[in-house]
Structure formats: structure tokens, C-alpha cells
Write a protein that holds these residues in place. Structure first.
Motif, PDB file in Angstrom:
ATOM      1  N   VAL A 166     104.211  86.936  19.597  1.00 59.16           N
ATOM      2  CA  VAL A 166     103.339  85.839  20.510  1.00 59.16           C
ATOM      3  C   VAL A 166     103.597  85.568  21.782  1.00 59.16           C
ATOM      4  CG1 VAL A 166     103.374  83.049  20.048  1.00 59.16           C
ATOM      5  CG2 VAL A 166     103.727  84.827  17.908  1.00 59.16           C
ATOM      6  N   CYS A 167     102.518  85.246  22.623  1.00 57.92           N
ATOM      7  CA  CYS A 167     102.870  85.117  24.098  1.00 57.92           C
ATOM      8  C   CYS A 167     102.245  84.062  24.522  1.00 57.92           C
ATOM      9  CB  CYS A 167     102.588  86.304  24.999  1.00 57.92           C
ATOM     10  SG  CYS A 167     101.399  86.698  25.769  1.00 57.92           S
ATOM     11  N   ALA A 168     102.947  82.804  26.098  1.00 59.22           N
ATOM     12  CA  ALA A 168     101.700  81.872  26.322  1.00 59.22           C
ATOM     13  C   ALA A 168     100.738  82.344  26.937  1.00 59.22           C
ATOM     14  CB  ALA A 168     102.787  81.192  26.538  1.00 59.22           C
ATOM     15  N   CYS A 169      99.735  81.543  27.089  1.00 63.95           N
ATOM     16  CA  CYS A 169      98.437  82.134  27.992  1.00 63.95           C
ATOM     17  C   CYS A 169      97.963  80.195  28.505  1.00 63.95           C
ATOM     18  CB  CYS A 169      97.436  82.061  27.176  1.00 63.95           C
ATOM     19  SG  CYS A 169      95.798  81.958  26.863  1.00 63.95           S
ATOM     20  N   CYS A 170      97.561  80.137  29.853  1.00 61.79           N
ATOM     21  CA  CYS A 170      97.687  79.519  30.671  1.00 61.79           C
ATOM     22  C   CYS A 170      95.813  78.817  30.484  1.00 61.79           C
ATOM     23  CB  CYS A 170      98.260  79.518  32.283  1.00 61.79           C
ATOM     24  SG  CYS A 170      97.451  77.882  32.633  1.00 61.79           S
ATOM     25  N   GLU A 171      96.070  77.640  29.868  1.00 61.90           N
ATOM     26  CA  GLU A 171      94.435  77.641  29.680  1.00 61.90           C
ATOM     27  C   GLU A 171      93.893  76.374  30.923  1.00 61.90           C
ATOM     28  OE1 GLU A 171      94.123  75.133  26.167  1.00 61.90           O
ATOM     29  OE2 GLU A 171      93.659  77.078  25.309  1.00 61.90           O
ATOM     30  N   ALA A 172      94.333  76.001  32.123  1.00 66.69           N
ATOM     31  CA  ALA A 172      94.264  75.255  32.996  1.00 66.69           C
ATOM     32  C   ALA A 172      93.581  76.608  33.917  1.00 66.69           C
ATOM     33  CB  ALA A 172      95.451  74.712  34.145  1.00 66.69           C
ATOM     34  N   CYS A 173      93.880  77.356  34.328  1.00 66.66           N
ATOM     35  CA  CYS A 173      92.953  78.095  35.569  1.00 66.66           C
ATOM     36  C   CYS A 173      92.393  79.886  34.326  1.00 66.66           C
ATOM     37  CB  CYS A 173      94.405  78.786  36.067  1.00 66.66           C
ATOM     38  SG  CYS A 173      95.724  79.463  35.733  1.00 66.66           S
ATOM     39  N   ILE A 174      91.910  79.040  32.577  1.00 69.42           N
ATOM     40  CA  ILE A 174      90.986  80.368  32.247  1.00 69.42           C
ATOM     41  C   ILE A 174      89.843  80.892  32.555  1.00 69.42           C
ATOM     42  CG2 ILE A 174      89.811  78.689  30.351  1.00 69.42           C
ATOM     43  CD1 ILE A 174      91.928  80.656  28.341  1.00 69.42           C
ATOM     44  N   LEU A 175      89.591  79.819  33.851  1.00 68.33           N
ATOM     45  CA  LEU A 175      88.344  79.990  33.821  1.00 68.33           C
ATOM     46  C   LEU A 175      88.137  80.900  35.582  1.00 68.33           C
ATOM     47  CD1 LEU A 175      86.107  77.651  33.738  1.00 68.33           C
ATOM     48  CD2 LEU A 175      85.878  79.173  32.295  1.00 68.33           C
ATOM     49  N   LEU A 176      89.018  81.618  35.613  1.00 67.03           N
ATOM     50  CA  LEU A 176      89.740  82.817  36.499  1.00 67.03           C
ATOM     51  C   LEU A 176      89.583  83.902  36.201  1.00 67.03           C
ATOM     52  CD1 LEU A 176      89.694  79.804  39.016  1.00 67.03           C
ATOM     53  CD2 LEU A 176      89.019  81.705  40.552  1.00 67.03           C
ATOM     54  N   GLY A 177      89.853  83.905  34.987  1.00 67.66           N
ATOM     55  CA  GLY A 177      90.975  85.164  34.321  1.00 67.66           C
ATOM     56  C   GLY A 177      91.407  84.833  33.008  1.00 67.66           C
ATOM     57  N   ARG A 178      92.178  85.143  32.555  1.00 64.64           N
ATOM     58  CA  ARG A 178      93.198  84.798  31.707  1.00 64.64           C
ATOM     59  C   ARG A 178      94.647  85.567  32.549  1.00 64.64           C
ATOM     60  NH1 ARG A 178      93.230  85.425  25.046  1.00 64.64           N
ATOM     61  NH2 ARG A 178      92.943  87.400  26.169  1.00 64.64           N
ATOM     62  N   SER A 179      95.376  84.021  32.738  1.00 67.00           N
ATOM     63  CA  SER A 179      96.696  84.794  33.011  1.00 67.00           C
ATOM     64  C   SER A 179      97.920  84.733  31.415  1.00 67.00           C
ATOM     65  CB  SER A 179      97.093  83.363  33.881  1.00 67.00           C
ATOM     66  OG  SER A 179      98.400  83.011  33.649  1.00 67.00           O
ATOM     67  N   ARG A 180      98.566  85.576  31.471  1.00 64.52           N
ATOM     68  CA  ARG A 180      98.855  85.505  30.138  1.00 64.52           C
ATOM     69  C   ARG A 180     100.837  85.310  30.583  1.00 64.52           C
ATOM     70  NH1 ARG A 180      96.246  86.268  24.427  1.00 64.52           N
ATOM     71  NH2 ARG A 180      98.092  85.805  24.166  1.00 64.52           N
ATOM     72  N   GLU A 181     101.807  85.726  30.101  1.00 65.61           N
ATOM     73  CA  GLU A 181     103.033  85.462  29.745  1.00 65.61           C
ATOM     74  C   GLU A 181     102.600  87.479  30.253  1.00 65.61           C
ATOM     75  OE1 GLU A 181     106.497  84.490  27.809  1.00 65.61           O
ATOM     76  OE2 GLU A 181     105.168  83.537  26.862  1.00 65.61           O
ATOM     77  N   CYS A 182     102.460  88.437  29.486  1.00 69.91           N
ATOM     78  CA  CYS A 182     102.704  89.827  29.297  1.00 69.91           C
ATOM     79  C   CYS A 182     101.730  90.027  30.283  1.00 69.91           C
ATOM     80  CB  CYS A 182     102.154  90.029  28.492  1.00 69.91           C
ATOM     81  SG  CYS A 182     100.483  89.882  27.313  1.00 69.91           S
ATOM     82  N   GLU A 183     100.739  89.843  31.455  1.00 68.65           N
ATOM     83  CA  GLU A 183      99.408  90.413  31.788  1.00 68.65           C
ATOM     84  C   GLU A 183     100.592  89.620  33.607  1.00 68.65           C
ATOM     85  OE1 GLU A 183      95.908  89.993  31.820  1.00 68.65           O
ATOM     86  OE2 GLU A 183      96.017  90.897  33.522  1.00 68.65           O
ATOM     87  N   LEU A 184     100.358  90.966  34.393  1.00 64.13           N
ATOM     88  CA  LEU A 184     100.632  91.404  35.113  1.00 64.13           C
ATOM     89  C   LEU A 184      99.409  90.542  36.799  1.00 64.13           C
ATOM     90  CD1 LEU A 184     102.558  93.602  36.708  1.00 64.13           C
ATOM     91  CD2 LEU A 184     100.479  95.081  37.621  1.00 64.13           C
TER      92      LEU A 184
END
Lengths: 748, 313
Positions: free
Chosen positions: A281-299
Motif C-alpha cells: 500500500v503506497c501513497a499517491c499525491c492527488e494535488a499534482c496528479i494532472l502532471l503525472g502521478r507521484s507515488r511513494e514508489c515512483e522515481l
């Protein structure tokens, strides 16, 4: 994305890291042949210094989700650094120490797991809750055939000795690997140069590198290239969402909070979901999601902010204000005194004075605050005494955080407010600033919240600076991955930059959506280089900035008069019932009708502002009833699909009256226009909105005295403030002698 | 000075309080505007079609779903949903007469039902969820799927009675995505929807299929290309089947007598297994057909496959 945690012993210190490509890391630290090639490739760059060869290395052979791997590496560094054993490790009994170290490593791995809540039972429980199943845990990536996420801590420590890799195989293979290593090193250098000043997610970085013409070595792939660049210190690889530790006061237990490193949002904007890419289960930021998804496991790849080699020669030298001294190269470029350079742009006296003040501000050397100076001195003398080590790095980071906190407290020192009335010609005023920064080899960013303003500004900037490269960025822009001396962008695009620009100009900073959106402020703050300057442009600055300016904390210059040197039209109060009442009576009050017809008959085009979208159409219909038949009345709103078309027809004069909402409060310039604001006492119209709407009138030199009417039953506080604002500006202009005398004006 | 400080504190406190209240009132999931609440009932005629075909005992939950959806969306977004209640093709649940179902020689699935007609708005919503990863839409999309679920339950039950809590399904499964796609996207939308559905109706969700290779996006292909592409694209997921079979046999005692079980209602355990196959979109039916074929081949007992998709193009 998953990463492997490793630790290496360099000289006498252990260092840990998380590798997205473990193969490259092993070769970098242990393979002498590979190191030689990398060294040869980076010889022309002085700061591409290699780390020392590793004496010993160990890896945790289970790939972990990126965020966890980085946290593990950090924890390892803290554990080894905190005990002060870093320096003594290499002496004599290294073997025993290393075994000890090995145990430490395992302890630290275990701690990471407990910290991330990855024990098997917990994950099992969580999965059961989510899937609504009993017994069988939720299987994440169907088809991957992997284990359930609960059993993912089955790794162990593996030791790698120097000499155990490499050195095998014939000369043929050695030469092949050498060529491959050379190619990889070259690709890493180009990648580092291309990613400089950027903050990009993994997929965006791949697109950028593809567009920049870097070729991806078949053997290692992009992750290998990025890994090597990171090992050389040219990039930072981090997880897009990381836990930062905040201590409320010194000595308090740190609180661990999730934070998006790209947009700076906190935990309130996060959503935790099971993720197939990392299996937890990892977190994802919904504030900047329209520029591509930023996740805990994303580089997230953050390029170095400083100028480095591999760039055009002009970029190698920092702008003088960043060093505090003028080097020889720049005196040639800026030989002319400020007023000479400003004269070139044919500015009005008020504009020239403000532009001169701003120019002096961006060209003066940075005045450092005493605290940060002291911190720097301390850290440098500490660096002399202790060669290197984790303890030293923690101390240094403490100092850095202290000085950061200090600069945060008075964060206006690198900002300058250009407070220019509507129609003052703000764009012309920024030309000399852009010219100055570009001449000193800096990069300039002009950001506005609105896309249509960017598109409108683009041809003007290109015309003014034909020999500079201009890049225009907005959602879906074709120049998305290019870099130029001048960058024109919407404020959302700034999230893709990090410490990239020497001069940041933010236009219309009080406009939606920039105003009141913390992530855009974060982006603008971080787009400026550490000692870059920021120019804020506005006709109606927010109250906070106004206070800072009047109290002297924020340097500013006011332009109280329009470029045609006539005073701003002062709004006239009309006693008119609310628009809803007018519609109910189906009759426009006589007073309003009279002035409206007067405006129309003098040949002006009329803006009628209403407070709500659903009022536009009925009001327009009502106006059509009494206007002359040949007079076209239109209406538009944000929900109108033909908005651009209608605005163009209004611009061309085909539509004479336009009923609209606050969406047209800025950006539209009609030479001869009058403004009517219905329901001016509405709560939706604050002082800034009223001033902006009033600013639509009298913008051209041919018709400087446009008319502005506030229609309401009783003037509201905001209305009185707006009128006072306009009067104060006019008075100030008169006092400074900027206003053309009426005899002169009518004569000309 | 002190007064100023106190004033700023008070302002901060007020702002925090206001923010808290706003969170409670929550805006539209798509455009952030205020949600409609009861106000929107009048503007929402097309929804009423769902009441028409349902058994009396299902009407209450459908009303609840309507309330829940209208709390998540503003009025303007709510009226944009093209509900698929007017069904012309009995097999695939299409709103128009359907040549695909006639052309199919041996359909491996019995029925398909979808929640909405796939149009440009729905495409945008689905793209927001699937490609942009806007996962806050997930509860909304899943809730929209409940409606055709009721419809399909009615079809599956046939003449038998269906009471709430006694669903006519043995298990729910979903269309898999390839490993690369899962890596890139972070989730399988069909799996998520199936999981929510299983949680709501207390049904087992089981992965029974794997995708053998990474094919390009289906949405970029023609019908014929899809048919060719689908060949041997799916394979049974042996681990999932093993788990399912074990679970299934637990319901039967060794003597072969019927074990009292309220999951399968009054159906005989010797009747065929009913599988509900979930996907996000049904375009030509080739994906559902291919999956159903694999399921039928792999299943040891006879099985009936029903497909539940979010949208029908």
C-alpha cells in the motif's frame, strides 16, 4: 519501482544507498576497468570526480519498494554515523568490525521493515480488510505470479568482495565491456546535463532524454544511465513522496510525515492505495496528479541546480549576483549604465524609474544574512578538520536546516514587487530585466497563471529578443522538453523545474489559480536557483505582500500611472437595485439606461460584469430590448464553448456590449471601452477584482478617460477600498509629475 | 504587536475551522464544485430506468446508490452520465441493435450488462481514472457498477427469487492486465472494481486468468485486429484455480450431500458454476469472449459466465 539497498566501505567509512540498477553500482565500486572508462569520459569535466574504490560491499538481495529502500539507506547512515565508528572502522581489526557492521546492517533492515509496517501479519490483515476476503490475502499484480505482498521480507545480506567480479574472460570480452562502459559513461554525462535544473518523474525523464537525443545503451537501459549519473553526484534519485521528519522543537520526538517532493503537499493530499508496481500500500499525491502521478514508489529525478560543464560556455559562469563579485567576462556585456539600457526600450518616465529600481535590485550582489554566513563559515572550518564522515554530514545538515529556517523567516530578500496599475505596460518593463540577466549568461523564466496570457506573450517576447532562444511551456506544448535562455510557462509547468533559473518573473501573481494555491507557490519558490532573483508583477498585490512592501521588508517599486500618462478613471457609484431584482421587474432602471446609452452613443464598447454565470444570458436579453437594433449584445462565461470566438468578435468591435463574469477581468484590452459592474456590492467582488475590472476602461491613449460605474444599492467596503486604491494611485502619479497636464493632453 | 499576533492566530483558527467544515461538505469528485444533494433529483430522469426492471426488493438499495452517487457529483456532472437503461440487444446489453452478437458463432458468455453508454464524457472519466491514476474516482465507478449488477442478478436468478444477501453468484473474477501495464499504471482497474463489488455483496473475488503477453492498447485497434490479437492472449491462472477449487469443495461434504450454505441460496451445488467477469469497458466483446473461452475450458464443472462492464460502446 523497486530498488536494492547496498552499503559500501570507502576508505574507512560505510555508506549506504538505494540502487535502481544494482549492476552498475557494483561495477562502479568494484570493477577497475569500468572505473577507468568512467574516469576517462569525465576527465573533461572537473567535478565528475569518482568516489574511491570500495574495500567491501554488501547488498540486501531482495528488491524493495523505492521509498522503503531509500529510508533503509538513510537509517543505515544514521545508525553508523550516530555511533561515531565511521573513522575507526578501517584500522587493524577491520574484519571483526565488518562482521559487526554486517549485523548492524541486518538490524537496520529489520527496523525499516517494522517502521514501514511490513510485517507479514499486518499486511495480511490489511489485505483482508481491503479485499473483503478471509484467509486469502489480496493478490496484487494478477499475472505477475508473484508472492503475496506480506511475505516480501525474505531477503538476506549478501557480501561482495573486491576482485570477485570482473577480471574474468578474455581480452575480447574485456574490450567489449570497455566500449560498453564508455558508452554508458558518455550517456550518463549527457543525461546529467539534460536533466540539470529539472525535477522529473521517471517516465518524464525518459521522454526528456529521448527528446534530447541521448541514446539509451542497450545493456544498461535508462535506469543504468541515471544510476551512474547519480553515483557521479550529478543527479539525485529519490522517491517522489518521502517521509520527512519534523521536530516541533529541539529534542522533541520527530514526527514522520509524508510529503510530495515535487509539489510540496503534505499528508492531507495523499491517498494510500495498494500499488501493483511495488506490491504494497503506497501513497499517491492527488494535488499534482494532472502532471503525472507521484507515488511513494515512483522515481523522482532531481538534476543538480548548479551550473556544470557540458553546457554552452555562457552558462558556466554564474551570474555576478550569485557570486557577489563581477568577473571579467561580464563587464564587457554590461558596460552600458542602467539608464542607457533602459532607454533602448522606450519606456515612459514612470516605467523607466520602476524598471531602473528592479534592474538595480537584480544586479546588486546578494546580501547574505549574518546567520547563514556564520553557518557557512562553521561548516567550512568543520570540513577542514574532519575529512569526511557521517557525523560531519549530520552536523552540516543541522547547520543547513538552521540557516534555511532563518532565510524562511525573512524570505522576501530575493524578491522584488513591481506594483503597476492596470494598463501600465508591465510587459515592456520586464524587457530590460530579461536583457540584463540574459547578457550575464543567466536563464530567465517568465511565468503566469494563465495559458492564454502565455500564448499572447510569446510573440512579443520573440520579437523583442530575436537572437535568444525562447521556449514556451504549457499543458500540451510541443516544446515540452526543450531548454532555452528565456522560458515562458504557466505556473503549473514550474513543478518540472528545480533551482533552474537565475531570474524568475511571475506575472499576475494575484490571479487564479496561482493565488491561494500552495503547490504553485512551492513550485515558483523552487524554480529559482538558490541565489536567483524573483520579480513579482501585479496591479493588485495580495494584502500580505502589500503589508510587507509598505513596512519595508519587501523591496518594491510602484508604477502609479498608465503608459499614456493619463490618470486612471475613477469609478462612479450608481444606485441600482440588484440584478435579480432588475430581471424580476423586466425593466432596466432609468438611471442605468441613460448612462448605458450615453456610453454606447459616444462610440465606446461596453463591458457589463455580473456576479454569476446564470445571470449573463437574461441580462443580455434584457439589454437587447432597449438598445438600438443594430447594436450587437453578446454574453459569455467560463462555461461558454465559443468564448474565444466571442471575445475575438468583441475585440474586433462587432459585438458592442459584452455581458460577462469575472473571467474577463484581466487580459482583455479594448481601446475604447466603458465598464459597468452590476451587483458591485456582491461578496464575490473583492477589492482586487473591482480594481481589475475598472482597469478595463480607458486603456488607450486615444480614449484615456473611459467610464466606470459601480451599480449597487449601497457601496460595499470593497467598493470603497477599490475607489480609494485608484485615487491613491492617481494622487501618487500627480505628486511625482507623471501625469500629462490636461492642456497638453488635449493639445496633442 | 501582541494584538496583531492574537488576531492572526484567531484568523488561522477560523480558517482551519472553515476548512474542516468544507471537507465535510465535500465537493464534486470531478470538478470540485458543491454537490447537488436532493436538489438534483429533478434533473436526473434517465436514472429512473433502473427502477423499471428491478425486483421489488432491489429498489431500496438502488435508491441508496442514487443518493450516494449524487453526493459525490455536482449537478452538472451528474446529468452527463448516459445511463444504459434502454437495452435493445438482450445479450450484450447494448442500447442499439447489435450486429456483433449475431455474428458471434459460439458465445462463451451468457449476458453482458453495462452501467453507462461509452461517450466522450465517459471516456474522459475513465481516462482520468485509468491513465491519470485519479483513484478517488474508484468508489464512484464501482457504485455505478452496482446497478447493472442488480440487473444481471435478476437475469441469473431467472424465475427464482433473489433476496438481498443471497446472491446468485459463485465467484467474481476480472480481466487481467499484463505485468508491464500493472507496473506502469500501478493497479488493474477491473480488479479494483471487482474487489469493491465483492466487498459490497460479500462474494469471493478470485483471479482466474493471466495475460500471456503484452499486447498494445485495445482502444487503438479495429475489430478484426482485436479478434486476431485475442488469440491465446489469456491463460488460466493455475494458482487462482487451485485456491478456488479448494474453496468450492469445502462447501461439499465428503458424502456429497448438500451443505447448508446461504451463499448459493437454494440452488443445487450440482448445477453449473456461475462466474461474474468484471471489466471496465465492452467494445466488441472480443476480450470478454476470449476470457470466457479460457474459463470454460479450464473449468472442471460446467460454468455459466456473465459479464459485468462499466461501459458499453
Amino acid at each position: 519501482m523497486k530498488a536494492v539497498v547496498y552499503a559500501v566501505r570507502l576508505k574507512n567509512v560505510w555508506e549506504a544507498g538505494a540502487a535502481v540498477d544494482m549492476d552498475v553500482v557494483i561495477r562502479y565500486y568494484l570493477d577497475e576497468l569500468f572505473r577507468e572508462q568512467v574516469r576517462a569520459e569525465s576527465r573533461d569535466g572537473d567535478e565528475g570526480a569518482l568516489a574511491a574504490a570500495a574495500k567491501d560491499m554488501m547488498i540486501w538481495d531482495e528488491p524493495l519498494p523505492l521509498g522503503i529502500a531509500l529510508a533503509a539507506a538513510k537509517r543505515f547512515d544514521r545508525l553508523t554515523g550516530g555511533r561515531g565508528t565511521g573513522e575507526t572502522l578501517g584500522r587493524g581489526d577491520s574484519h571483526r568490525r565488518c562482521i559487526e557492521r554486517g549485523r548492524d546492517f541486518e538490524v537496520c533492515m529489520k527496523k525499516t521493515f517494522s517502521g514501514a509496517g511490513l510485517s507479514a501479519e499486518q499486511v495480511l490483515k490489511r489485505s483482508v480488510l481491503e479485499a473483503g476476503l478471509e484467509g486469502e490475502p489480496l493478490r496484487m499484480a494478477s499475472g505477475s505470479g508473484g508472492r503475496p505482498p506480506g511475505s516480501s521480507c525474505g531477503g538476506r545480506v549478501r557480501r561482495i568482495r573486491p576482485g570477485s567480479t570482473g577480471g574474468t574472460g578474455g581480452t575480447h570480452r574485456a574490450s567489449a565491456t570497455a566500449g560498453e562502459a564508455r558508452a554508458l559513461a558518455a550517456a550518463a554525462q549527457t543525461a546529467a546535463a539534460a536533466l540539470q535544473g529539472r525535477a522529473l518523474l521517471g517516465s518524464e525523464a525518459h521522454a526528456l532524454l529521448g527528446a534530447a537525443g541521448a541514446e539509451c545503451p542497450a545493456a544498461a537501459g535508462w535506469s543504468g544511465v541515471l544510476q551512474l549519473a547519480a553515483l557521479l553526484g550529478r543527479l539525485r534519485l529519490c522517491s517522489a513522496i518521502a517521509r520527512d521528519e519534523v521536530r516541533r522543537w529541539p529534542g522533541a520526538r520527530p514526527r514522520r510525515r509524508l510529503r510530495c517532493l515535487r509539489c510540496g503537499s503534505g499528508e492531507a493530499k495523499m491517498r494510500s492505495t495498494p500499488c501493483a508496481a511495488c506490491g504494497r500500500v503506497c501513497a499517491c499525491c492527488e494535488a499534482c496528479i494532472l502532471l503525472g502521478r507521484s507515488r511513494e514508489c515512483e522515481l523522482l529525478i532531481i538534476g543538480s541546480g548548479q551550473r556544470s560543464l557540458g553546457m554552452p560556455a555562457a552558462w558556466q559562469f554564474p551570474a555576478p549576483n550569485r557570486l557577489g563579485q563581477h568577473s571579467e567576462e561580464f563587464t564587457a556585456a554590461r558596460q552600458a549604465p542602467a539608464h542607457e539600457r533602459i532607454r533602448r526600450w522606450k519606456l515612459s518616465p514612470a516605467q523607466a524609474e520602476a524598471a531602473g529600481a528592479a534592474l538595480a535590485f537584480i544586479e546588486q550582489p546578494v546580501t547574505r544574512s549574518p546567520t547563514s554566513q556564520a553557518a557557512q563559515r562553521l561548516s567550512s572550518c568543520w570540513a577542514e578538520q574532519v575529512s569526511s564522515g557521517p557525523a560531519e554530514s549530520t552536523f552540516r545538515s543541522l547547520l543547513r536546516s538552521l540557516s534555511l529556517r532563518w532565510t524562511k523567516a525573512n524570505n522576501y530578500q530575493h524578491k522584488f514587487l513591481l506594483w503597476a496599475v492596470t494598463g501600465a505596460g508591465k510587459t515592456e518593463m520586464i524587457f530590460p530585466l530579461v536583457e540584463s540577466a540574459a547578457a550575464r549568461g543567466g536563464q530567465v523564466l517568465i511565468a503566469t497563471p494563465r495559458r492564454d496570457v502565455v500564448l499572447e506573450l510569446d510573440p512579443r517576447i520573440r520579437k523583442a529578443f530575436p537572437d535568444l532562444s525562447v521556449v514556451t511551456l504549457y499543458g500540451g506544448s510541443p516544446q515540452r522538453w526543450e531548454r532555452g535562455t528565456i522560458t515562458l510557462a504557466t505556473t503549473h509547468q514550474l513543478m518540472r523545474f528545480r533551482e533552474a533559473f537565475d531570474l524568475v518573473i511571475i506575472d499576475e501573481l494575484d490571479a487564479f489559480p496561482y493565488h491561494g494555491d500552495p503547490i504553485l507557490h512551492f513550485a515558483a519558490e523552487h524554480a529559482a536557483a538558490s541565489e536567483g532573483r524573483c520579480i513579482l508583477l501585479s496591479a493588485t498585490p495580495p494584502a500580505l505582500l502589500q503589508r510587507a512592501a509598505t513596512s519595508g521588508r519587501l523591496q518594491h517599486a510602484r508604477v502609479p500611472v498608465r503608459f499614456h500618462r493619463h490618470p486612471l478613471p475613477v469609478p462612479v457609484q450608481l444606485r441600482v437595485p440588484p440584478a435579480a431584482e432588475i430581471l424580476r421587474q423586466k425593466q432596466v432602471p432609468a438611471g442605468l439606461k441613460k448612462v448605458l446609452l450615453a456610453s454606447v452613443s459616444r462610440g465606446a464598447q461596453v463591458f457589463v460584469f455580473v456576479q454569476r454565470i446564470n445571470l449573463c444570458e437574461p441580462i443580455a436579453a434584457l439589454l437587447r430590448t432597449f438598445c438600438p437594433a443594430d447594436l450587437k449584445v453578446g454574453c459569455t462565461s467560463s462555461q461558454d464553448e465559443e468564448r474565444a470566438d466571442k471575445v475575438n468578435r468583441f475585440r474586433s468591435g462587432e459585438l458592442r456590449v459584452l455581458v460577462t463574469t469575472t473571467i474577463l477581468e484581466r487580459g482583455v484590452t479594448i481601446p475604447r471601452s466603458d465598464v459597468f459592474i452590476l451587483d458591485a456590492d456582491s461578496r464575490l467582488f473583492d477589492e482586487a477584482a473591482l480594481v481589475q475590472m475598472s482597469g478595463r476602461a480607458g486603456r488607450s491613449a486615444d480614449d484615456p478617460a473611459g467610464r466606470v460605474y459601480y451599480c449597487s444599492s449601497i457601496p460595499s467596503r470593497a467598493q470603497r477600498q477599490a475607489v480609494r486604491h485608484i485615487r491613491v494611485m492617481n494622487r501618487m502619479a500627480a505628486a511625482k509629475g507623471y501625469i500629462i497636464q490636461s492642456g497638453e493632453g488635449s493639445g496633442g | 504587536m501582541l494584538l496583531n499576533r492574537i488576531r492572526s492566530w484567531a484568523a488561522q483558527g477560523l480558517r482551519a475551522g472553515a476548512g474542516f467544515l468544507q471537507e465535510q461538505g465535500c465537493g464534486c469528485l470531478l470538478c470540485g464544485r458543491r454537490t447537488g444533494g436532493r436538489d438534483s433529483t429533478a434533473a436526473f430522469h434517465s436514472f429512473n430506468g433502473w427502477y423499471r426492471d428491478l425486483l421489488p426488493q432491489h429498489r431500496r438499495p438502488v435508491y441508496g446508490i442514487f443518493q450516494s452517487i449524487s453526493n459525490k457529483l455536482c449537478r452538472d456532472c451528474l446529468v452527463l452520465i448516459p445511463w444504459l437503461t434502454d437495452i435493445r440487444c438482450g445479450v450484450c446489453g447494448r442500447g442499439i441493435a447489435c450486429p456483433d452478437c449475431n455474428r458471434r458463432s459460439r458465445p462463451a458468455f451468457l449476458y453482458n450488462r453495462s452501467a453507462v453508454q461509452y461517450d466522450s464524457t465517459m471516456r474522459d472519466w475513465l481516462a482520468l481514472y485509468k491513465y491519470r491514476g485519479l483513484e478517488r474516482l474508484e468508489p464512484l465507478l464501482a457504485e455505478m457498477l452496482y446497478l447493472p449488477y442488480y440487473e444481471l442478478s435478476r437475469l441469473a436468478a431467472g424465475s427464482g427469487t433473489v433476496s438481498p444477501g443471497c446472491e446468485p453468484w459463485d465467484l467474481i473474477t476480472y480481466v487481467p492486465v499484463s505485468g508491464e501495464r500493472a507496473q506502469e499504471r500501478g493497479f488493474n482497474q477491473a480488479e479494483r472494481l471487482a474487489a469493491v463489488l465483492g466487498g459490497r455483496f460479500n462474494l469471493p473475488v478470485q483471479a482466474l486468468l493471466v495475460r500471456t503477453r503484452h499486447s498494445g492498447k485495445q482502444s487503438l485497434k479495429t475489430r478484426r485486429e482485436r479478434m486476431i490479437d485475442m488469440h491465446s492472449l489469456f491463460a488460466p491462472d493455475e494458482a487462482g484455480w487451485a485456491a478456488w477449487e479448494e474453496q468450492y469443495h469445502q462447501r461439499i461434504n465428503p458424502a456429497g450431500k448438500r451443505y447448508k450454505d446461504n451463499q448459493s441460496g437454494d440452488r443445487s451445488i450440482y448445477s453449473s458454476v456461475r462466474i461474474l467477469l468484471v471489466d471496465d469497458i465492452y467494445t466488441t466483446g472480443s476480450t470478454i469472449q476470449a476470457c470466457s473461452e479460457v474459463l470454460t475450458q479450464r473449468s472442471q464443472s460446467a460454468c455459466e459466465i456473465y459479464s459485468l462492464t462499466w461501459s458499453r460502446s
